[in-house]
Write a protein that holds these residues in place. Structure first.
Motif, PDB file in Angstrom:
ATOM      1  N   LEU A 207       0.801  -1.221   0.000  1.00  8.50           N
ATOM      2  CA  LEU A 207       0.000   0.000   0.000  1.00  8.50           C
ATOM      3  C   LEU A 207       0.831   1.268   0.000  1.00  8.50           C
ATOM      4  CD1 LEU A 207      -2.771   1.337   0.133  1.00  8.50           C
ATOM      5  CD2 LEU A 207      -2.709   1.105   2.623  1.00  8.50           C
ATOM      6  N   VAL A 208       1.843   1.343   0.849  1.00  5.53           N
ATOM      7  CA  VAL A 208       2.543   2.602   1.062  1.00  5.53           C
ATOM      8  C   VAL A 208       3.791   2.760   0.184  1.00  5.53           C
ATOM      9  CG1 VAL A 208       3.955   1.760   2.987  1.00  5.53           C
ATOM     10  CG2 VAL A 208       3.361   4.171   2.867  1.00  5.53           C
ATOM     11  N   ILE A 209       4.437   1.662  -0.197  1.00  7.31           N
ATOM     12  CA  ILE A 209       5.693   1.752  -0.952  1.00  7.31           C
ATOM     13  C   ILE A 209       5.509   2.487  -2.282  1.00  7.31           C
ATOM     14  CG2 ILE A 209       7.546   0.444  -2.060  1.00  7.31           C
ATOM     15  CD1 ILE A 209       7.126  -1.724   0.070  1.00  7.31           C
ATOM     16  N   PRO A 210       4.511   2.148  -3.111  1.00  8.63           N
ATOM     17  CA  PRO A 210       4.347   2.875  -4.383  1.00  8.63           C
ATOM     18  C   PRO A 210       4.092   4.367  -4.180  1.00  8.63           C
ATOM     19  CG  PRO A 210       3.056   0.844  -4.377  1.00  8.63           C
ATOM     20  CD  PRO A 210       3.527   1.060  -2.978  1.00  8.63           C
ATOM     21  N   VAL A 211       3.344   4.716  -3.128  1.00  7.54           N
ATOM     22  CA  VAL A 211       3.049   6.134  -2.874  1.00  7.54           C
ATOM     23  C   VAL A 211       4.339   6.893  -2.571  1.00  7.54           C
ATOM     24  CG1 VAL A 211       1.855   7.745  -1.342  1.00  7.54           C
ATOM     25  CG2 VAL A 211       0.718   5.625  -2.062  1.00  7.54           C
ATOM     26  N   ALA A 212       5.184   6.325  -1.712  1.00  4.74           N
ATOM     27  CA  ALA A 212       6.446   6.983  -1.370  1.00  4.74           C
ATOM     28  C   ALA A 212       7.322   7.174  -2.604  1.00  4.74           C
ATOM     29  CB  ALA A 212       7.183   6.161  -0.308  1.00  4.74           C
ATOM     30  N   LEU A 213       7.411   6.149  -3.428  1.00  8.92           N
ATOM     31  CA  LEU A 213       8.250   6.237  -4.632  1.00  8.92           C
ATOM     32  C   LEU A 213       7.691   7.267  -5.618  1.00  8.92           C
ATOM     33  CD1 LEU A 213       8.985   2.445  -5.247  1.00  8.92           C
ATOM     34  CD2 LEU A 213      10.495   4.144  -4.202  1.00  8.92           C
ATOM     35  N   LEU A 214       6.376   7.335  -5.733  1.00  2.00           N
ATOM     36  CA  LEU A 214       5.760   8.287  -6.660  1.00  2.00           C
ATOM     37  C   LEU A 214       6.008   9.728  -6.236  1.00  2.00           C
ATOM     38  CD1 LEU A 214       2.361   6.501  -7.406  1.00  2.00           C
ATOM     39  CD2 LEU A 214       4.091   7.123  -9.098  1.00  2.00           C
ATOM     40  N   VAL A 215       5.768  10.033  -4.958  1.00  2.00           N
ATOM     41  CA  VAL A 215       5.924  11.424  -4.517  1.00  2.00           C
ATOM     42  C   VAL A 215       7.387  11.851  -4.530  1.00  2.00           C
ATOM     43  CG1 VAL A 215       3.838  11.348  -3.109  1.00  2.00           C
ATOM     44  CG2 VAL A 215       6.039  10.821  -2.056  1.00  2.00           C
ATOM     45  N   ALA A 216       8.304  10.884  -4.411  1.00  2.00           N
ATOM     46  CA  ALA A 216       9.724  11.206  -4.445  1.00  2.00           C
ATOM     47  C   ALA A 216      10.278  11.225  -5.866  1.00  2.00           C
ATOM     48  CB  ALA A 216      10.511  10.201  -3.600  1.00  2.00           C
ATOM     49  N   GLY A 217       9.440  10.837  -6.830  1.00  2.00           N
ATOM     50  CA  GLY A 217       9.886  10.846  -8.226  1.00  2.00           C
ATOM     51  C   GLY A 217      10.920   9.793  -8.538  1.00  2.00           C
ATOM     52  N   CYS A 218      10.846   8.637  -7.892  1.00  2.00           N
ATOM     53  CA  CYS A 218      11.808   7.546  -8.127  1.00  2.00           C
ATOM     54  C   CYS A 218      11.335   6.720  -9.325  1.00  2.00           C
ATOM     55  CB  CYS A 218      11.941   6.680  -6.876  1.00  2.00           C
ATOM     56  SG  CYS A 218      12.514   7.547  -5.410  1.00  2.00           S
ATOM     57  N   TRP A 219      11.356   7.337 -10.502  1.00  2.00           N
ATOM     58  CA  TRP A 219      10.734   6.715 -11.663  1.00  2.00           C
ATOM     59  C   TRP A 219      11.475   5.466 -12.132  1.00  2.00           C
ATOM     60  CZ3 TRP A 219       6.304   8.682 -11.339  1.00  2.00           C
ATOM     61  CH2 TRP A 219       6.137  10.029 -11.025  1.00  2.00           C
ATOM     62  N   ARG A 220      12.790   5.477 -12.069  1.00  2.00           N
ATOM     63  CA  ARG A 220      13.530   4.291 -12.509  1.00  2.00           C
ATOM     64  C   ARG A 220      13.349   3.128 -11.542  1.00  2.00           C
ATOM     65  NH1 ARG A 220      19.557   5.833 -13.924  1.00  2.00           N
ATOM     66  NH2 ARG A 220      19.329   7.181 -12.092  1.00  2.00           N
ATOM     67  N   VAL A 221      13.222   3.436 -10.255  1.00  2.00           N
ATOM     68  CA  VAL A 221      12.929   2.384  -9.282  1.00  2.00           C
ATOM     69  C   VAL A 221      11.555   1.783  -9.559  1.00  2.00           C
ATOM     70  CG1 VAL A 221      12.592   1.862  -6.838  1.00  2.00           C
ATOM     71  CG2 VAL A 221      14.367   3.474  -7.525  1.00  2.00           C
TER      72      VAL A 221
END
Length: 417
Positions: A207-221
């Motif tokens: 639930l939370v991992i994709p949200v954190a990556l999206l708001v941080a702009g970790c697009w390659r991750v």
């Protein structure tokens, strides 16, 4: 009395010698108990008629069915239980199989081995990954402080959730290792995404991992994680058939009702807000409402932190803790995932100093898995949930205090040891 509270506030009672000593005592007791329990077993069936490694018997049975080309039957309780009885005796309790077919890629090769060897290999490999990841997180602290370098391993090894996970033959080491590795390798996005993608066997932690990556702009991750999940779905479909996925999806409704809502595993074992409400006699709708509120707060706070903060260690600790908090199906053996969060926070405290009560709270959170099930069963106190909330608040408080200038004061290179 004043001196007692002052000691708790400062944490001066928790010296390096005591940390090592307490850890070694607990480690020794657990090793003796484990060896004795195995020695008293009969053909790896314990004195209570359960297979040594309890839950791993479910993994082994599912892998055994998959080896014979019947992977979909692992999601049929009658067929799966019949295989467990065939392998471990008619009196063995039923241990359900609730993982998506991607996890069959792990357990099927193990099912080709004798059970004791498969269990030992699975746990030793997971434990090795767990230690490697904790060592990587704490690498800067270990290089700076020889005393810290001598003491981290006993403390990590004696974390009570380690023994709960070992006793249940569960995959908590793999989960903790992959989650910690993903966060410690964020500067290597392909590797970080690979680790996150490999976690897809635990969809309740997504639930939370994709949200954190999206708001941080970790697009390659994100791209790496998505490709990894797609590849695992494709490979598992090829190896075990599309019907294995159909069977898994069909089984999720029953699993949700029986394991979560009815608490067939025991609400004292579940360490979530949902389980706490059910433990106190609350209804299923109320339990979902409380779990939803806790999850929403955890997601929003984590999104804020990953958007505004440059402190990678604190963001990682918050994300790990939020991941645990947002899952309604969080068992006591899953508490081993808190080890990376504790390690990240320890790294920050070693460099930036401890706040009031921080050390004492960290010690209480560390010991909580040992008491969580008994406290819930005997007194109705959800210690596991309280520990996760306390850890979340500790990290969030530091993030709020340091959001403007933390990057210049903390070494967050996370070089591999």
């Amino acid at each position: 009395m004043a001196h007692f509270w002052q000691g708790l506030r400062s944490g001066e009672w928790l010296t390096a010698e005591r940390m090592r000593g307490y850890s070694m005592i607990l480690l020794g007791l657990c090793i003796v108990a484990t060896v004795g329990w195995i020695a008293l077993s009969d053909s790896f069936i314990d004195r209570n008629g359960k297979p040594i490694g309890t839950d791993f018997s479910s993994f082994y049975a599912a892998g055994s069915l998959a080896l014979e080309g019947h992977a979909a039957e692992a999601y049929t309780p009658t067929a799966h239980y019949a295989r467990e009885q065939r392998l471990f005796g008619e009196k063995t309790p039923y241990y359900s199989w609730n993982y998506p077919p991607v996890f069959l890629l792990v357990v099927t090769p193990l099912a080709a081995l004798p059970y004791p060897l498969a269990l030992g290999l699975f746990q030793l490999a997971g434990l090795g990954l767990y230690f490697l990841v904790i060592a990587a997180i704490l690498a800067p602290a270990r290089r700076r402080d020889p005393v810290f370098a001598r003491n981290w391993l006993p403390v990590a090894a004696a974390f009570p959730a380690v023994f709960i996970n070992l006793g249940h033959g569960q995959n908590g080491f793999l989960t903790a290792g992959l989650l910690g590795a993903a966060l410690v390798t964020l500067e290597r996005p392909m590797l970080s995404g690979l680790c996150i993608g490999l976690l897809c066997y635990k969809p309740q932690f997504a639930l939370v991992i994709p949200v954190a990556l999206l708001v941080a702009g970790c697009w390659r991750v994100i791209a790496s994680a998505a490709l990894t999940v797609a590849a695992l779905v494709a490979v598992s479909s090829f190896c075990f058939g599309i019907d294995s996925w159909t069977a898994f999806l069909a089984s999720t409704e029953t699993s949700r009702k029986v394991l979560l809502e009815q608490g067939s595993v025991g609400f004292e074992r579940l360490q979530s807000a949902f389980a706490a409400v059910r433990l106190w006699g609350g209804s299923v709708p109320l339990s979902y409402a409380v779990q939803g509120a806790v999850s929403a707060l955890a997601v929003v706070a984590t999104a804020w932190a990953w958007r505004v903060s440059d402190n990678r260690a604190l963001k990682a600790a918050l994300l790990v803790t939020a991941t645990a908090l947002t899952s309604p199906h969080m068992l006591d053996y899953d508490l081993v995932v808190l080890a990376p969060a504790l390690a990240f926070l320890t790294l920050v405290m070693q460099q930036d100093g401890a706040r009031d009560y921080d050390k004492s709270l960290m010690a209480l959170i560390w010991i909580t898995p040992l008491m969580a099930r008994s406290a819930a069963d005997l007194f109705g106190i959800p210690l596991g949930l309280l520990a996760m909330l306390a850890l979340f608040v500790m990290v969030l408080r530091r993030l709020r205090q340091q959001r403007d200038n933390v990057a210049s004061g903390v070494d967050l290179t996370f070089a591999n040891p």
